[in-house]
Write a protein that holds these residues in place. Structure first.
Motif, PDB file in Angstrom:
ATOM      1  N   TRP A  49       0.823  -1.233   0.080  1.00  0.00           N
ATOM      2  CA  TRP A  49      -0.176   0.046   0.135  1.00  0.00           C
ATOM      3  C   TRP A  49       0.971   1.213   0.041  1.00  0.00           C
ATOM      4  N   TYR A  60      -3.277   9.787   3.832  1.00  0.00           N
ATOM      5  CA  TYR A  60      -2.361   9.306   4.616  1.00  0.00           C
ATOM      6  C   TYR A  60      -1.689   8.202   3.742  1.00  0.00           C
ATOM      7  N   ASN A  62       1.882   5.752   3.634  1.00  0.00           N
ATOM      8  CA  ASN A  62       2.886   4.406   4.053  1.00  0.00           C
ATOM      9  C   ASN A  62       4.080   5.279   4.547  1.00  0.00           C
ATOM     10  N   PRO A  63       4.466   5.127   5.503  1.00  0.00           N
ATOM     11  CA  PRO A  63       5.594   5.975   6.297  1.00  0.00           C
ATOM     12  C   PRO A  63       6.889   5.499   5.308  1.00  0.00           C
ATOM     13  N   PRO A 103     -10.489   3.947   6.519  1.00  0.00           N
ATOM     14  CA  PRO A 103      -9.098   3.228   6.764  1.00  0.00           C
ATOM     15  C   PRO A 103      -8.978   1.606   7.159  1.00  0.00           C
ATOM     16  N   GLN A 104     -10.106   1.506   8.011  1.00  0.00           N
ATOM     17  CA  GLN A 104     -10.048  -0.161   8.723  1.00  0.00           C
ATOM     18  C   GLN A 104     -10.980  -0.861   7.908  1.00  0.00           C
TER      19      GLN A 104
ATOM     20  N   SER B  91      -6.396  -4.676   7.860  1.00  0.00           N
ATOM     21  CA  SER B  91      -6.691  -3.070   7.963  1.00  0.00           C
ATOM     22  C   SER B  91      -6.744  -2.638   9.359  1.00  0.00           C
ATOM     23  N   TYR B  92      -6.260  -3.216  10.455  1.00  0.00           N
ATOM     24  CA  TYR B  92      -6.392  -2.776  11.745  1.00  0.00           C
ATOM     25  C   TYR B  92      -5.553  -1.373  11.949  1.00  0.00           C
ATOM     26  N   SER B  93      -4.378  -1.293  11.321  1.00  0.00           N
ATOM     27  CA  SER B  93      -3.730  -0.177  11.570  1.00  0.00           C
ATOM     28  C   SER B  93      -2.857   0.275  10.327  1.00  0.00           C
ATOM     29  N   THR B  94      -2.467   1.645  10.262  1.00  0.00           N
ATOM     30  CA  THR B  94      -1.667   1.986   9.212  1.00  0.00           C
ATOM     31  C   THR B  94      -0.243   1.743   9.308  1.00  0.00           C
ATOM     32  N   PRO B  95       0.379   1.496   8.410  1.00  0.00           N
ATOM     33  CA  PRO B  95      -0.179   1.068   7.183  1.00  0.00           C
ATOM     34  C   PRO B  95      -0.710  -0.309   6.899  1.00  0.00           C
ATOM     35  N   PRO B  96      -1.754  -0.319   6.130  1.00  0.00           N
ATOM     36  CA  PRO B  96      -2.276  -1.745   5.829  1.00  0.00           C
ATOM     37  C   PRO B  96      -1.217  -2.666   5.333  1.00  0.00           C
TER      38      PRO B  96
END
Lengths: 120, 107
Positions: A49, A60, A62-63, A103-104, B91-96
Motif C-alpha cells: 500500500w 495518509y 505509507n511511512p 481506513p479500517q 486493515s487494523y492499523s496504518t499502514p495496511p
C-alpha cells in the motif's frame, strides 16, 4: 458498476517523478466515507500500500514512502493522482488504484493496474 | 508495521479438494483481516472481509475464520477457476499490510 482506470507513462527514468492518474466512473469520487488509494506490486512479488486520499483532500501515506509520495484529488474530473519522486529501479511495479470505505475497511474495487518501469 | 505471514507459500491440490490457507499477524488485529484472490495479469479481488464476511458475489465455497493473530481461508471444494494466488491483508492499523501470498496450483 464502479470502475477505476489507471493511466500514465509506462516508462520513467531513474531520479525522475512517476505520475499516474486514476479515473473513477460509475460513481462519484466525492461519495462520503470512501477513500481512494494506490497499491503497487513489483513483478512476481507481493502487494504494498502506498497511500490513500479522501475526497476532501485528506491523505495518509505509507511511512516507508511518505517522503516521496504525493496523492491528490480532482473531484471535478472524478480523478485522483499519484506522484512518486526520485524513482529507482526498485519502484518498478504494477500500480493499482483502489477504493476502500474507511481506513479500517478492505479494498473493494480495484483498477486493472498499470505497469511502470523505471529505466534509463 | 504489522507483519502478515501466510502458510504455505504454495500449495498443490486437485479439483474437489478442501483447502485451507493460514495467515498469522505479528500482533493482534482483532477481526480486521481480509482475503483477496489474484489471477495472473489481473487485479486482486476481495473475497472475505472482517475475517469471516463473504463479499457480495463470491461463491459460498469460500469461507474465513479467526481473530486476534491467527486466521484461515478455506475453500470447501476446489473449482478450476480457484487456482490463483491468495493474499491476506490487515486493515487494523496504518499502514495496511499484506501477506506474501499463497500460490494455489493444480496437482
Amino acid at each position: 458498476q464502479l470502475q477505476l482506470q489507471e493511466s500514465g507513462p509506462g516508462l520513467v527514468k531513474p531520479s525522475e517523478t512517476l505520475s499516474l492518474t486514476c479515473t473513477v466512473s460509475g460513481g462519484s469520487i466525492s461519495s462520503s466515507s470512501y477513500y481512494w488509494g494506490w497499491i503497487r506490486q513489483p513483478p512476481g512479488k507481493g502487494l504494498e500500500w502506498i497511500g490513500s486520499i479522501y475526497y476532501s483532500g485528506s491523505t495518509y501515506y505509507n511511512p516507508s514512502l511518505k517522503s516521496r509520495v504525493t496523492i491528490s484529488v480532482d473531484t471535478s474530473k472524478n480523478q485522483f493522482s499519484l506522484k512518486l519522486s526520485s524513482v529507482t529501479a526498485a519502484d518498478t511495479a504494477v500500480y493499482y488504484c483502489a477504493r476502500h470505505r474507511e481506513p479500517q475497511f478492505p479494498f473493494d474495487y480495484w483498477g486493472q493496474g498499470t505497469l511502470v518501469t523505471v529505466s534509463s | 508495521d504489522i507483519q502478515m505471514t501466510q502458510s504455505p507459500s504454495s500449495l498443490s491440490a486437485s479439483v474437489g479438494d478442501r483447502v485451507t490457507i493460514t495467515c498469522r499477524a505479528s500482533q493482534s488485529i482483532s477481526s480486521y483481516l481480509n482475503w483477496y484472490q489474484q489471477k495472473p495479469g489481473k487485479a486482486p479481488k476481495l473475497l472475505i472481509y472482517a475475517a469471516s464476511s463473504l463479499q457480495s458475489g463470491v461463491p459460498s465455497r469460500f469461507s474465513g475464520s479467526g481473530s486476534g493473530t491467527d486466521f484461515t481461508l478455506t475453500i470447501s471444494s476446489l473449482q478450476p477457476e480457484d487456482f490463483a494466488t491468495y493474499y491476506c491483508q490487515q486493515s487494523y492499523s496504518t499502514p495496511p499490510t499484506f501477506g506474501q501470498g499463497t500460490r494455489l496450483e493444480i496437482k
